[in-house]
Design a protein around this motif. Structure first.
Motif: not given
Length: 298
Positions: A82-111
């Motif tokens: 809790x005392x590590x502000x920079x770490x709290x900000x980084x953790x919050x940024x990571x957690x921001x993407x939790x449970x977000x479904x990102x749908x990525x289209x690929x070509x025939x080769x998977x790119x």
């Protein structure tokens, strides 16, 4: 002598050919892969932060043109104090993407080629960025007077643009980095990393083990432009004063910028990685950060 040279060239060509690898992953509708990542981050003057995430990759569609992968971070833990502000900000940024479904289209080769649900995502990410801003101002109250709210919001949304998000989702922290590529030892490519830095990546192939080494690839003028642009966005009042001294500041090392990244993949027969490890180090104005991430197929 000429004969020896020709033999040497033939051996070099043969070795390079043997070290070439075409990464076309097995992709079938309904296929699921779950990866567990364990990251250790070291920030200037702070104790290390340990973050663990689980990310699920599901092939949700298969067409004549390619595939669609649903990518969801399903679990997130952090030991940021809790005392590590920079770490709290980084953790919050990571957690921001939790449970977000990102749908990525690929070509025939998977790119990976695009994010197909970005319009829907954009609304969701806009709400999450507001939560992130509130968290930042909560942790650093003085930031509200230093960084205008509109400028901060713009930065968040730029980092979550479709292009930036696709790059992030297919970078060294993702199993998708190699998908659809034909690579060989010595092959190089240029890219922009998550911090907006221009990098150059070189590949080394040994069977189904692939190592990539990346280093900063920016001229002094490009570094100056990047620093000034960031200052104008975040600290417009101080930007003009620093502009006049930027050459001296860079020469003195006070604004030194450097970045290195090494990733080693161990691919399975289906070309999905069984595991990979990424080590990243960045130096900005004398402040060094280091991250090591080990990811394993569950």
């Amino acid at each position: 002598m000429k004969k020896l040279l020709l033999v040497s060239l033939a051996l070099i060509t043969m070795t390079a050919a043997q070290a070439q690898l075409k990464v076309i992953p097995t992709l079938k509708k309904g296929m699921e892969k779950v990866y567990e990542s364990k990251a250790c981050m070291t920030l200037p003057g702070q104790s290390a932060i340990n973050i663990a995430t689980n990310t699920k990759y599901t092939v949700s569609d298969a067409t004549a043109d390619g595939y669609v992968l649903d990518v969801v971070t399903t679990n997130f833990t952090s030991d940021a104090a809790a005392s590590n502000v920079a770490a709290q900000i980084l953790s919050a940024a990571q957690e921001m993407m939790k449970d977000v479904n990102i749908r990525i289209a690929t070509d025939k080769n998977g790119k990976p080629v695009k994010i197909v649900n970005y319009a829907e995502l954009n609304k969701q990410l806009d709400e999450r960025s507001k939560m992130m801003m509130n968290k930042l101002y909560e942790l650093i109250p003085e930031a509200k007077s230093m960084i205008p709210e509109e400028a901060l919001k713009q930065q968040f949304m730029e980092s979550l643009s479709e292009e930036a998000l696709l790059k992030s989702m297919t970078g060294s922290s993702s199993p998708l980095l190699l998908f659809g590529k034909t690579i060989m030892t010595g092959a190089q490519e240029e890219f922009v990393n998550d911090q907006g830095l221009n990098m150059k990546r070189m590949y080394f192939v040994n069977g189904k083990d692939v190592t990539t080494n990346a280093t900063l690839n920016m001229s002094k003028e490009q570094i100056k432009k990047l620093i000034i642009t960031q200052l104008e966005k975040t600290m417009p009042e101080q930007a003009d004063a620093i502009k006049g001294q930027i050459d001296q500041l860079i020469e003195s090392g006070m604004l030194k910028l450097d970045a290195k990244e090494t990733t080693t993949f161990k691919l399975q027969d289906d070309f999905w990685p069984a595991t990979w490890t990424t080590e990243v180090s960045t130096e900005t104005a004398g402040q060094k950060t280091a991250t090591k991430v080990t990811t394993t197929l569950k």
